[in-house]
Design a protein around this motif. Structure first.
Motif, short mmCIF file in Angstrom:
data_model
loop_
_atom_site.label_atom_id
_atom_site.label_comp_id
_atom_site.label_asym_id
_atom_site.label_seq_id
_atom_site.Cartn_x
_atom_site.Cartn_y
_atom_site.Cartn_z
N ARG A 88 0.86 -1.19 0.00
CA ARG A 88 0.00 0.00 0.00
C ARG A 88 0.89 1.23 0.00
O ARG A 88 2.07 1.16 0.33
N ARG A 89 0.32 2.37 -0.36
CA ARG A 89 1.08 3.61 -0.42
C ARG A 89 1.75 3.90 0.92
O ARG A 89 2.92 4.27 0.97
N SER A 90 1.02 3.74 2.01
CA SER A 90 1.59 4.03 3.34
C SER A 90 2.74 3.07 3.66
O SER A 90 3.74 3.48 4.25
N GLU A 91 2.61 1.80 3.27
CA GLU A 91 3.69 0.84 3.51
C GLU A 91 4.92 1.20 2.68
O GLU A 91 6.05 1.10 3.18
N ARG A 92 4.71 1.61 1.43
CA ARG A 92 5.82 2.00 0.57
C ARG A 92 6.54 3.23 1.14
O ARG A 92 7.76 3.29 1.17
N ASP A 110 10.40 3.47 2.42
CA ASP A 110 11.35 4.47 1.91
C ASP A 110 11.98 5.26 3.05
O ASP A 110 13.20 5.52 3.04
N ARG A 111 11.17 5.67 4.04
CA ARG A 111 11.71 6.41 5.18
C ARG A 111 12.71 5.56 5.96
O ARG A 111 13.79 6.04 6.35
N ASN A 112 12.38 4.30 6.18
CA ASN A 112 13.28 3.40 6.90
C ASN A 112 14.58 3.19 6.13
O ASN A 112 15.66 3.12 6.73
N THR A 113 14.48 3.07 4.81
CA THR A 113 15.67 2.88 3.99
C THR A 113 16.58 4.10 4.06
O THR A 113 17.79 3.98 4.24
N GLU A 114 15.98 5.30 3.94
CA GLU A 114 16.78 6.52 4.01
C GLU A 114 17.42 6.68 5.38
O GLU A 114 18.58 7.08 5.49
N ALA A 115 16.69 6.34 6.44
CA ALA A 115 17.25 6.43 7.79
C ALA A 115 18.42 5.46 7.95
O ALA A 115 19.45 5.81 8.54
N ALA A 116 18.29 4.26 7.43
CA ALA A 116 19.37 3.28 7.52
C ALA A 116 20.58 3.74 6.73
O ALA A 116 21.73 3.58 7.17
#
Length: 69
Positions: A43-47, A51-57
């Motif tokens: 879903r859009r919210s999951e995507r 993305d936020r988690n990936t950028e934070a990592a």
């Protein structure tokens, strides 16, 4: 004279094993197809969360990297 076709060539046990292979391949193919169709549907919210988690990592792993695009 009860055997005919593949059974005549391979024997009764081999015909059973051959059918088990076909049934197993069919079930495995169905499971793979289900996984392929199911994968990548977020879903859009999951995507956005991903993305936020990936950028934070990425920021955590390499603080010198510029944030954002």
């Amino acid at each position: 004279m009860g055997n005919s076709g593949v059974g005549m060539l391979l024997g009764d046990v081999s015909v059973t094993a051959l059918w088990m292979w076909f049934i197993g391949a069919f079930i495995l193919g169905g499971a793979i197809l289900y996984g392929v169709l199911r994968a990548g549907r977020l879903r859009r919210s999951e995507r956005e969360q991903l993305d936020r988690n990936t950028e934070a990592a990425q920021r955590r792993d390499d603080p010198q990297k510029r944030a954002g695009r």
